[in-house]
Design a protein around this motif. Sequence first.
Motif, PDB file in Angstrom:
ATOM      1  N   ARG A 145     -46.375  62.204  -6.053  1.00  0.00           N
ATOM      2  CA  ARG A 145     -47.165  61.190  -5.329  1.00  0.00           C
ATOM      3  C   ARG A 145     -48.578  61.707  -5.087  1.00  0.00           C
ATOM      4  NH1 ARG A 145     -42.132  59.858  -2.560  1.00  0.00           N
ATOM      5  NH2 ARG A 145     -42.477  61.610  -1.156  1.00  0.00           N
TER       6      ARG A 145
ATOM      7  N   HIS B 275     -39.259  57.608   6.336  1.00  0.00           N
ATOM      8  CA  HIS B 275     -39.222  56.227   5.853  1.00  0.00           C
ATOM      9  C   HIS B 275     -39.126  55.242   7.024  1.00  0.00           C
ATOM     10  CE1 HIS B 275     -38.172  52.818   3.315  1.00  0.00           C
ATOM     11  NE2 HIS B 275     -37.110  52.621   4.061  1.00  0.00           N
TER      12      HIS B 275
ATOM     13  N   GLN C 147     -43.939  56.239   7.401  1.00  0.00           N
ATOM     14  CA  GLN C 147     -44.952  57.229   7.008  1.00  0.00           C
ATOM     15  C   GLN C 147     -45.284  57.096   5.524  1.00  0.00           C
ATOM     16  OE1 GLN C 147     -43.763  61.116   8.304  1.00  0.00           O
ATOM     17  NE2 GLN C 147     -43.709  60.503  10.453  1.00  0.00           N
ATOM     18  N   GLU C 148     -46.559  57.072   5.222  1.00  0.00           N
ATOM     19  CA  GLU C 148     -46.973  56.862   3.846  1.00  0.00           C
ATOM     20  C   GLU C 148     -46.845  58.120   2.994  1.00  0.00           C
ATOM     21  OE1 GLU C 148     -50.689  55.006   2.787  1.00  0.00           O
ATOM     22  OE2 GLU C 148     -50.206  53.382   4.207  1.00  0.00           O
ATOM     23  N   HIS C 149     -47.307  59.228   3.533  1.00  0.00           N
ATOM     24  CA  HIS C 149     -47.299  60.463   2.742  1.00  0.00           C
ATOM     25  C   HIS C 149     -46.096  61.309   3.112  1.00  0.00           C
ATOM     26  CE1 HIS C 149     -51.142  59.552   0.966  1.00  0.00           C
ATOM     27  NE2 HIS C 149     -51.549  59.183   2.168  1.00  0.00           N
TER      28      HIS C 149
END
Lengths: 438, 496
Positions: free
Chosen positions: A393, B93, B97-99
């Motif tokens: 990612r 999740h 949270q994105e990262h």
Amino acid sequence: MSQCVEQIRHVCALGAFESVLAIKRAVPIVHSGPGCVSKLMTTLGTQNGHQGSGYVGGHAIPCTNASENEVVFGGTDQLRKVIANTFNVMDGDLFVVLTGCTSDIIGDDIGEVARKFKKSGKPIVYVETGGFKGSNLIGHELVLDAIIEQYLEPQPQIEPGLVNLWSVVPYQNTFWTGDIEQLSKLLAAIGLKPNTIFGPDSSIEAVRDIPKAQFNLVVSPWAGLRAAEHLQERFCTPFLHYPVLPIGPTETSTFLRTVGDFAGIDRSIVEKVIQREENRYYYYLERAADSLLETRLLPRRFSTVGDSLYTLGISRFLTNDLGLIPEKQFITEDTPPKHQANVAAEFTKYTNEIVAETVFSNDGGYVEEELRKLKLRSRPLILGSSWERAVARDLNAYQLSISAPIANQLVLSKSYVGYDGALHLTEDIYSVVLNDFM
Amino acid sequence: MPINLNRSQAIIREKRLKSIVGYQGTIKDLADKSRSGCLKNAGRGFSQATNCNSGCAQGYLSSIVDAAIVNHGPVGCAGDVAGSNSVYQWGQHIRGQEHKRNVRIVNTNMSENAVVFGGEKILQDAVRTAYERFHPKAIFVTTSCASGIIGDDVERALKDTEAELGIPVVPVFCDGFRSQIWASGFDAAFHALLTRIVQTPQEKRPELVNVINFYASGRDAVAEIFGHLGLVPQFGIPFSSISQLEHWSEAAATISICGTLGGYMGNGLEQKFGVPYVTALQPHGIAGFDDWLRKLGETVGKQQEVEAYLAAQKELVAGELAEIKRKLQGKRVVVGMGPSFAHNYIRLLEDFGMDVVWGFSWHYDAKHDHGGCPSCTLDLAEKEKDIPVSVSDQQNHEIINLLRKVQPDLYVGRHPGQSVWATKLGIPTIMISDEYSAFGYQGTLDFGERIIDALTNNSLAKNLSQRIKLPYTDWWFEQEPFTFLESESDEYVTVR
């Protein structure tokens, strides 16, 4: 460099109890602390394609659950009790005693315990697999050694065409069951009779028949070689070592020709199979070519992170058949130093004189640092474990899980081996690309 | 034996709480024997793989957001890390949270060489590596069977690296063989926090309540309920930061979602910093939730607000609850969970009108750290019905044998790796993996509906059971389930 490891991709020697579970109706008896089985099963099973307990795995495995008492006063009494009762309680054909650190460090004589049961006619073997002795791939070899040495008997006759297959390490290699099915199909297609020791078609009879084989076939860069050598020593069975897991038409056809020649099979039979399978492969690939070539979404460069078996097999296919270019290839199974040079050499034999740089490390943290250092000009493809999802990612890479642990996929009978497997791998890679933006 | 925060190691549950892993009897007998102090552990002549305290210790601590773990042992001792990582992904999740990142656990990869010559140097190297890679605010070092048996002086080795790095580098003693109770690992983790991380309070915050839980999927529900009482929850330990944990001493109270989990931390905070620990039933099911919230209200002086909230809830759910009870009335159920969850879920299933025909608990604490017997056990023992129970560290042969004989309508389990076996017997099975399942009034309704669904279509379990063979001999199924339990066995043996 520090010897510590992060983001682990294999476990310790005791993890080889999973190899026992891979033989139908074989029962491990584990003489270790209480948490070993549960922990090892997490990396090799539940978090690796979601392979679960099966017939007698997980909490069904007889185990001494060694406590302070056994550590201080010795654990053989409790082991004897558990083995004796296992024979009453558990329904199995072969029982394999494996030890953990507690037993091996304090020096329990498990051989003496097991031999007494064997003398009374019980189908039992024993093997010392204390965690500090190495990886579960080494443990796998130790289990095979124990079975070869303590269980197999010379057979009166050799069965022509019968071949023992030594390739994937069960449970460690997430797709092992499907791979064995596919490899067996390939061998059967050219007229051989694969002796199925692990997986859904395995049996204790197949194990007993190991010495009957015309030859042993090792399809792996190194794991399994020791078993083949051991069998040659004990039963004079010849072996063929084919280091590459055949994925895709180029490698699979070479594989079939090599095996066919070794087994003395008429070349025309082999060629007929190859032609049929290649035609089928290219029927599908021709249809996919519009998308693969025209959209230009297929990544140009890739890195693999995993056991040498998969990194080599997959990198050969992606380079030789699919036209991709290998970046660094990370080999993470703690390859024994004596095999590293031979394994690395295999990564220099691609089409168009392409050579891939190999990095041997079972420290996922180091692998991650190295991946971050790659100079990337477009979105790369990282084929690794589910550990790589985070770094992929960050690097804006495409990621597909192909090596332990695979927590993000349910793996049942899927395989990337052979002609058909390569089609599935192509499907999966391109689906990752499409799902990324669709 | 009370909590002793002057030691570097937590005292294991066998000694501290008279905990056991082998027993068969009834809930009333279990409570009687616990109160009179004559409860004894029974050994087994046959046993199957269970879990160890190291898994609980490092799994729990690895979810602290700015800490790192160094696991000192052969690589297999970190075999559970892949699992910790998956639940950590889940935790990120559900927080949106994105990262998302991986857990930060380094293993010393102990080899034969270290076993022979000592592992202190590779331990120090690993601690430095963890520091360089993650720049954590603290490093927790979990021990293993191997490091314990070879006698590595972990404390001394870490003192040196701690001085060098300038952050807490804290040993967490959780050698796998030292306790048969895997929950001792939670205590080991909390011991490390209580002795080395939590600081003397700078201020007191009367609105703040520490909530000890796992992944806190019920954060919003708890925050909303606490809001009615003028309270603010502070969830932990998963997804806490080191600086948040430093201030846990400033809260008005501590409460836990699970009696087995939270006792050491809750009582430790009370003992060391005077933060009261709320000892109550678990908030699962109506009676449990009422007790949980009332005891919290009593502790922080919010009784009126609690009663008003509960009264409103009762009215809201009455109709639906009656319908669920009507559908579940008389269904026979077996429960298999950790002790607090087991004894709390038995109550809630009985409250649904179901007939709990057996209760397994994966261990049993004869008392909790506040001094008394577990309140959920006492609560069950006071009821008219005496429920048959047993204690086993997930001994599969006992469970399968009993389930096969009892043939319940439903099995409700917790802890991975066991529910599947009930399913293989064709029994409808529910696995409680989320600690907020059946939490509060809404959660109780949701859980009731989940049971109804499980009973409505059992095709997977039924088909599976008809096609697979269980790994046991006919002989075993003819025996009593607890044949191998050796009663009145020797007391727990220990050195040190």
